[in-house]
Design an enzyme around this catalytic site. Structure first.
Site, mmCIF file in Angstrom:
data_model
loop_
_atom_site.group_PDB
_atom_site.id
_atom_site.type_symbol
_atom_site.label_atom_id
_atom_site.label_comp_id
_atom_site.label_asym_id
_atom_site.label_seq_id
_atom_site.Cartn_x
_atom_site.Cartn_y
_atom_site.Cartn_z
ATOM 1 C CD GLU A 297 -52.249 -105.327 -46.857
ATOM 2 O OE1 GLU A 297 -52.442 -104.381 -46.178
ATOM 3 O OE2 GLU A 297 -50.995 -105.712 -47.391
ATOM 4 C CE1 TYR B 91 -55.721 -96.850 -53.661
ATOM 5 C CE2 TYR B 91 -53.839 -96.760 -52.107
ATOM 6 C CZ TYR B 91 -54.807 -97.635 -52.843
ATOM 7 O OH TYR B 91 -55.082 -98.675 -52.437
ATOM 8 N NE ARG C 77 -43.526 -97.973 -51.731
ATOM 9 C CZ ARG C 77 -44.633 -98.529 -51.522
ATOM 10 N NH1 ARG C 77 -44.576 -99.996 -51.651
ATOM 11 N NH2 ARG C 77 -46.019 -98.253 -51.123
ATOM 12 C CE1 TYR D 275 -48.047 -97.726 -47.099
ATOM 13 C CE2 TYR D 275 -49.827 -96.380 -47.400
ATOM 14 C CZ TYR D 275 -48.976 -97.406 -47.856
ATOM 15 O OH TYR D 275 -49.130 -97.960 -49.044
ATOM 16 N NE ARG E 217 -54.785 -101.970 -56.343
ATOM 17 C CZ ARG E 217 -54.721 -101.583 -55.266
ATOM 18 N NH1 ARG E 217 -54.393 -102.193 -54.022
ATOM 19 N NH2 ARG E 217 -55.357 -100.229 -55.034
HETATM 20 C C1 3EB Z 1 -53.949 -100.836 -50.372
HETATM 21 O O1 3EB Z 1 -54.537 -101.533 -51.123
HETATM 22 C C2 3EB Z 1 -53.885 -101.671 -49.094
HETATM 23 O O2 3EB Z 1 -47.868 -99.723 -49.948
HETATM 24 O O3 3EB Z 1 -46.606 -101.468 -50.851
HETATM 25 C C3 3EB Z 1 -51.255 -103.156 -50.075
HETATM 26 C C4 3EB Z 1 -50.098 -103.757 -50.779
HETATM 27 C C5 3EB Z 1 -51.174 -101.948 -49.446
HETATM 28 C C6 3EB Z 1 -48.988 -102.905 -50.978
HETATM 29 C C7 3EB Z 1 -47.538 -100.918 -50.330
HETATM 30 C C8 3EB Z 1 -50.093 -101.212 -49.414
HETATM 31 C C9 3EB Z 1 -48.959 -101.535 -50.036
HETATM 32 O O4 3EB Z 1 -53.604 -99.802 -50.586
HETATM 33 C C10 3EB Z 1 -52.374 -101.401 -48.419
#
Ligand code: 3EB
Length: 348
Positions: free
Chosen positions: A342, A223, A169, A162, A236
């Protein structure tokens, strides 16, 4: 079903949509078929338009498909590897790229990490092609992007797969002079339990969307490095610009701040995820200054790591969203090992 002024999402059974006339298909923007097979069942009228994602559907509905409808007329075509269909307002685009295409020749291969490097290159190439097609077709604003790849949490000598996906990306976003810290599309990124190409599909607009964050969660682009050297590039949620105002809520998990909450407890993770969904909805309503979106009226897609957890997840989610909201359950790997569920949503 009347032609939709607003974008509508539905999960009919394959057998039902096969009965529709050619006229019904005029207002179909997109069809996504979820099935573990290499080749999905064929659909009349939709040749070249339907996207296929290699995730099994759970909960007795294994012939359900995802259908997006909007007032036509539509046109469709192919731009490089990107298959698309569009109205004058929105475009649906899909492509898949095999990592093997980017594998280094045997003799030049760096020890051990060749597959992950290929994933990074394949991801970057997929996004460059996608952004190129969106620009050329006149829909430069991606609102909602879905990503599916095999072995998403697979370990490599330099981190999880990932992370390599995120590297590729982010590289493509930067290469295309796009923001990587805000103003991003909504997204989901899931692991397929089956081998196969990286598949990316997206809804894009002629107009810039409104990107939203969740006050309970750190923005994904912030993050800390323990979650990978290159941050994920997604918001989000996104609201389609007027007049549509469709709300796209990104894949949402049991993450508070930047940490995974309730490892090992699928019911608590589901409840935490619902709290996150409520917080995103509140942010969307606050932005519009109305109570336009309600949890009970959204359409959901739920990614379940272990099929055995389905009943627990279903019970927790239903008690929050009520009996009538539509939900599609898919078996998929979440991008952090400790996350068991999820949930994404669409509101119109
Ligand atoms: C998160 O909140 C959970 O990498 O495009 C959620 C939505 C998540 C999109 C992405 C990853 C992605 O981090 C994982």
């Amino acid at each position: 079903m009347a032609a939709a002024a607003h974008l509508q999402i539905d999960y009919p059974r394959l057998a039902d949509i096969r009965q529709h006339s050619a006229a019904w298909w005029h207002d179909v923007l997109a069809i996504v078929q979820y099935s573990p097979e290499l080749r999905p069942p064929r659909l009349p009228w939709a040749e070249g338009t339907a996207a296929h994602v290699r995730l099994p559907v759970l909960a007795d509905l294994d012939d359900a498909v995802e259908v997006w409808r909007l007032a036509g007329p539509m046109s469709s075509g192919q731009h490089g590897r990107v298959h698309y269909r569009c109205s004058e307002r929105l475009l649906f685009a899909a492509l898949s790229i095999a990592e093997q295409e980017f594998a280094e020749p045997e003799c030049e291969r760096p020890q051990g990490d060749e597959r992950a490097s290929a994933l990074r290159s394949a991801t970057s190439a997929a996004y460059c092609e996608l952004f190129g097609a969106l620009g050329a077709l006149g829909f430069p604003h991606p609102i909602r992007i879905w990503n599916v790849l095999p072995e998403i949490t697979g370990q490599t000598p330099d981190g999880e797969r990932y992370w390599h996906f995120n590297g590729g990306r982010q590289e493509a976003f930067i290469g295309r002079q796009r923001h990587i810290d805000g103003n991003l599309p909504a997204a989901s990124a899931l692991g397929s339990p089956h081998p196969g190409p990286l598949t990316v599909h997206c809804i894009a607009s002629v107009r810039a969307p409104i990107a939203l964050e969740n006050p309970r969660q750190s923005p994904a682009w912030e993050y800390p490095p323990q979650y990978g050297p290159r941050s994920p590039t997604f918001a989000r949620a996104c609201i389609e610009g007027s007049p549509g105002q469709t709300l796209f809520v990104s894949g949402t998990a049991s993450i508070v701040g930047s940490h995974s909450a309730h490892p090992g407890d699928v019911r608590a993770q589901t409840r935490e995820t619902v709290r996150n969904l409520r917080a995103v909805l509140a942010a969307a309503n606050a932005h519009l200054g109305s109570e336009r979106y309600a949890l009970e009226q959204l359409t959901f897609k739920v990614y379940v790591r272990h099929s055995d957890d389905l009943a627990d997840i279903e019970q927790e989610l239903r008690s929050a969203i009520g009996p009538s909201a539509r939900v599609l359950y898919l078996r998929a790997d979440i991008c952090r090992r400790e996350l068991l569920v999820e949930i994404e949503a669409v509101g119109s």
